[in-house]
Design a protein around this motif. Structure first.
Motif, mmCIF file in Angstrom:
data_model
loop_
_atom_site.group_PDB
_atom_site.id
_atom_site.type_symbol
_atom_site.label_atom_id
_atom_site.label_comp_id
_atom_site.label_asym_id
_atom_site.label_seq_id
_atom_site.Cartn_x
_atom_site.Cartn_y
_atom_site.Cartn_z
ATOM 1 N N ASN A 18 23.117 40.494 36.427
ATOM 2 C CA ASN A 18 23.422 39.626 35.301
ATOM 3 C C ASN A 18 24.522 38.668 35.738
ATOM 4 O O ASN A 18 25.706 38.934 35.598
ATOM 5 C CB ASN A 18 23.889 40.464 34.102
ATOM 6 C CG ASN A 18 23.985 39.613 32.841
ATOM 7 O OD1 ASN A 18 24.035 38.390 32.907
ATOM 8 N ND2 ASN A 18 24.000 40.278 31.698
ATOM 9 N N TRP A 19 24.114 37.539 36.286
ATOM 10 C CA TRP A 19 25.085 36.618 36.867
ATOM 11 C C TRP A 19 26.006 36.037 35.827
ATOM 12 O O TRP A 19 27.111 35.592 36.147
ATOM 13 C CB TRP A 19 24.351 35.493 37.599
ATOM 14 C CG TRP A 19 23.491 35.991 38.718
ATOM 15 C CD1 TRP A 19 22.132 35.992 38.780
ATOM 16 C CD2 TRP A 19 23.925 36.603 39.940
ATOM 17 N NE1 TRP A 19 21.689 36.560 39.954
ATOM 18 C CE2 TRP A 19 22.774 36.922 40.681
ATOM 19 C CE3 TRP A 19 25.178 36.895 40.468
ATOM 20 C CZ2 TRP A 19 22.841 37.538 41.919
ATOM 21 C CZ3 TRP A 19 25.240 37.499 41.710
ATOM 22 C CH2 TRP A 19 24.081 37.808 42.415
ATOM 23 N N THR A 20 25.601 36.022 34.577
ATOM 24 C CA THR A 20 26.447 35.445 33.546
ATOM 25 C C THR A 20 27.725 36.251 33.353
ATOM 26 O O THR A 20 28.686 35.763 32.800
ATOM 27 C CB THR A 20 25.694 35.358 32.204
ATOM 28 O OG1 THR A 20 25.322 36.679 31.792
ATOM 29 C CG2 THR A 20 24.460 34.496 32.342
ATOM 30 N N LYS A 21 27.744 37.511 33.824
ATOM 31 C CA LYS A 21 28.920 38.339 33.658
ATOM 32 C C LYS A 21 29.795 38.354 34.910
ATOM 33 O O LYS A 21 30.788 39.058 34.969
ATOM 34 C CB LYS A 21 28.505 39.764 33.300
ATOM 35 C CG LYS A 21 27.858 39.881 31.916
ATOM 36 C CD LYS A 21 27.546 41.331 31.590
ATOM 37 C CE LYS A 21 26.922 41.458 30.206
ATOM 38 N NZ LYS A 21 26.593 42.851 29.860
ATOM 39 N N CYS A 22 29.398 37.593 35.939
ATOM 40 C CA CYS A 22 30.145 37.583 37.191
ATOM 41 C C CYS A 22 31.314 36.611 37.060
ATOM 42 O O CYS A 22 31.108 35.407 36.952
ATOM 43 C CB CYS A 22 29.230 37.169 38.341
ATOM 44 S SG CYS A 22 30.084 37.113 39.923
ATOM 45 N N VAL A 23 32.514 37.128 37.029
ATOM 46 C CA VAL A 23 33.704 36.306 36.858
ATOM 47 C C VAL A 23 34.588 36.473 38.078
ATOM 48 O O VAL A 23 35.033 37.564 38.391
ATOM 49 C CB VAL A 23 34.475 36.702 35.590
ATOM 50 C CG1 VAL A 23 35.732 35.848 35.447
ATOM 51 C CG2 VAL A 23 33.601 36.558 34.351
ATOM 52 N N ASP A 24 34.831 35.375 38.813
ATOM 53 C CA ASP A 24 35.656 35.488 40.005
ATOM 54 C C ASP A 24 36.854 34.549 39.981
ATOM 55 O O ASP A 24 37.554 34.405 40.968
ATOM 56 C CB ASP A 24 34.829 35.246 41.269
ATOM 57 C CG ASP A 24 34.162 33.878 41.277
ATOM 58 O OD1 ASP A 24 34.390 33.096 40.336
ATOM 59 O OD2 ASP A 24 33.418 33.597 42.229
ATOM 60 N N THR A 25 37.079 33.889 38.852
ATOM 61 C CA THR A 25 38.249 33.036 38.705
ATOM 62 C C THR A 25 39.016 33.424 37.449
ATOM 63 O O THR A 25 38.440 33.896 36.468
ATOM 64 C CB THR A 25 37.861 31.554 38.633
ATOM 65 O OG1 THR A 25 36.942 31.356 37.544
ATOM 66 C CG2 THR A 25 37.212 31.086 39.926
ATOM 67 N N VAL A 26 40.306 33.191 37.493
ATOM 68 C CA VAL A 26 41.159 33.547 36.370
ATOM 69 C C VAL A 26 40.885 32.603 35.197
ATOM 70 O O VAL A 26 40.542 31.435 35.376
ATOM 71 C CB VAL A 26 42.641 33.469 36.807
ATOM 72 C CG1 VAL A 26 43.050 32.031 37.110
ATOM 73 C CG2 VAL A 26 43.560 34.083 35.767
ATOM 74 N N ASP A 27 41.002 33.119 33.987
ATOM 75 C CA ASP A 27 40.951 32.259 32.809
ATOM 76 C C ASP A 27 42.273 31.498 32.750
ATOM 77 O O ASP A 27 43.348 32.094 32.726
ATOM 78 C CB ASP A 27 40.761 33.098 31.547
ATOM 79 C CG ASP A 27 40.772 32.247 30.296
ATOM 80 O OD1 ASP A 27 39.763 31.576 30.024
ATOM 81 O OD2 ASP A 27 41.818 32.235 29.598
ATOM 82 N N ILE A 28 42.210 30.185 32.722
ATOM 83 C CA ILE A 28 43.424 29.397 32.910
ATOM 84 C C ILE A 28 44.387 29.521 31.725
ATOM 85 O O ILE A 28 45.614 29.446 31.896
ATOM 86 C CB ILE A 28 43.069 27.925 33.210
ATOM 87 C CG1 ILE A 28 44.248 27.226 33.902
ATOM 88 C CG2 ILE A 28 42.602 27.202 31.960
ATOM 89 C CD1 ILE A 28 43.874 25.964 34.623
ATOM 90 N N GLU A 29 43.870 29.757 30.539
ATOM 91 C CA GLU A 29 44.753 29.955 29.384
ATOM 92 C C GLU A 29 45.451 31.311 29.475
ATOM 93 O O GLU A 29 46.639 31.430 29.149
ATOM 94 C CB GLU A 29 43.965 29.829 28.080
ATOM 95 C CG GLU A 29 43.443 28.419 27.833
ATOM 96 C CD GLU A 29 42.683 28.312 26.533
ATOM 97 O OE1 GLU A 29 42.520 29.347 25.831
ATOM 98 O OE2 GLU A 29 42.238 27.196 26.206
ATOM 99 N N THR A 30 44.729 32.316 29.927
ATOM 100 C CA THR A 30 45.346 33.624 30.149
ATOM 101 C C THR A 30 46.380 33.539 31.264
ATOM 102 O O THR A 30 47.452 34.154 31.183
ATOM 103 C CB THR A 30 44.272 34.669 30.496
ATOM 104 O OG1 THR A 30 43.336 34.755 29.418
ATOM 105 C CG2 THR A 30 44.892 36.041 30.734
ATOM 106 N N LEU A 31 46.068 32.770 32.306
ATOM 107 C CA LEU A 31 47.020 32.596 33.401
ATOM 108 C C LEU A 31 48.333 32.008 32.892
ATOM 109 O O LEU A 31 49.418 32.462 33.290
ATOM 110 C CB LEU A 31 46.426 31.686 34.473
ATOM 111 C CG LEU A 31 47.304 31.450 35.705
ATOM 112 C CD1 LEU A 31 47.545 32.751 36.466
ATOM 113 C CD2 LEU A 31 46.668 30.410 36.628
#
Length: 238
Positions: A18-31
């Motif tokens: 399920n590629w839609t769930k593949c997250v490899d970058t930080v969420d910039i607002e959370t950062l």
């Protein structure tokens, strides 16, 4: 995701990633919220109220770098005591804190110079505080934050003994989300003409960001042939 095929009376079922769930970058607002947490809890300030250089790095569960996570003392870095961190990084005879999910550094005084906080955390490249932090969680979110950008003459100079390039190359191979973040541009580098090239040395290995306020971070880009985003460089001279 499931993909089903009927072939000669047999039912074949394929499970696809399920590629839609593949997250490899930080969420910039959370950062931005994570960096603000560092600033609120660990920031170095001298007796006159002036901010001083420090750096921190974390290796936390991946969801803590994803969308909608809000770091607070009761849900983020709960094994680290902020007072202990600040006391350690303000002691210039050592300048280093090594915790469970967090490492941090101020400056370490030598006879006629200081070891920079980035180098204290990242060197020696194969056996540093950062090496040990990365080994605590193989698939976690790793964020390195430095209040001032790494200096061109030492940290980003491959010919110098205390450069951080090899350490960044080692970190590149770590699984999970990664982010290298700075807030201010080191005052002695503001007029350096090769900042774009130097910062791209970081971006080629680890995603580079600049976080300037509690609510605003910028992706610096710089991967491949892309230039560093203007928001991560000094303003052009008029």
């Amino acid at each position: 995701m499931k993909f089903t095929v009927f072939l000669s009376g047999f039912l074949l079922v394929f499970l696809l990633p399920n590629w839609t769930k593949c997250v490899d970058t930080v969420d910039i607002e959370t950062l931005a919220r994570i960096i603000n947490f560092f600033e609120e809890n660990y920031k170095r300030v001298d007796e006159d109220g002036h901010s001083r250089q420090y750096a921190t790095a974390i290796n936390v569960p991946m969801h803590q770098c994803q969308q909608n996570f809000s770091p607070a003392r009761n849900n983020f870095l709960t094994q680290e005591n902020a007072t202990n961190v600040k006391n350690a990084i303000n002691d210039e005879t050592n300048g280093l804190y090594q915790g469970t999910e967090l490492i941090a550094a101020g400056l370490k005084k030598r006879k006629n110079h200081y070891l920079h906080s980035e180098s204290l955390l990242l060197n020696p490249a194969g056996n540093s505080p950062m090496t040990r932090l990365l080994n605590t969680r193989n698939d976690g979110c790793t964020v390195f934050y430095t209040f001032e950008s790494p200096c061109v003459d030492s940290c980003l100079n491959a010919a110098r003994n205390h450069n951080i390039i090899n350490a960044l190359e080692n970190w590149k191979g770590h699984s999970g989300i990664k982010a290298f973040v700075f807030k201010n541009i080191w005052k002695f580098d503001i007029k350096k003409r090769d900042l774009n090239t130097k910062f791209r040395q970081i971006a080629a290995r680890i995603p580079l960001y600049r976080c300037v306020t509690a609510n605003q971070c910028y992706a610096c880009k710089g991967e491949g042939n892309a230039p560093i985003d203007a928001q991560c460089l000094p303003p052009p001279e008029i």
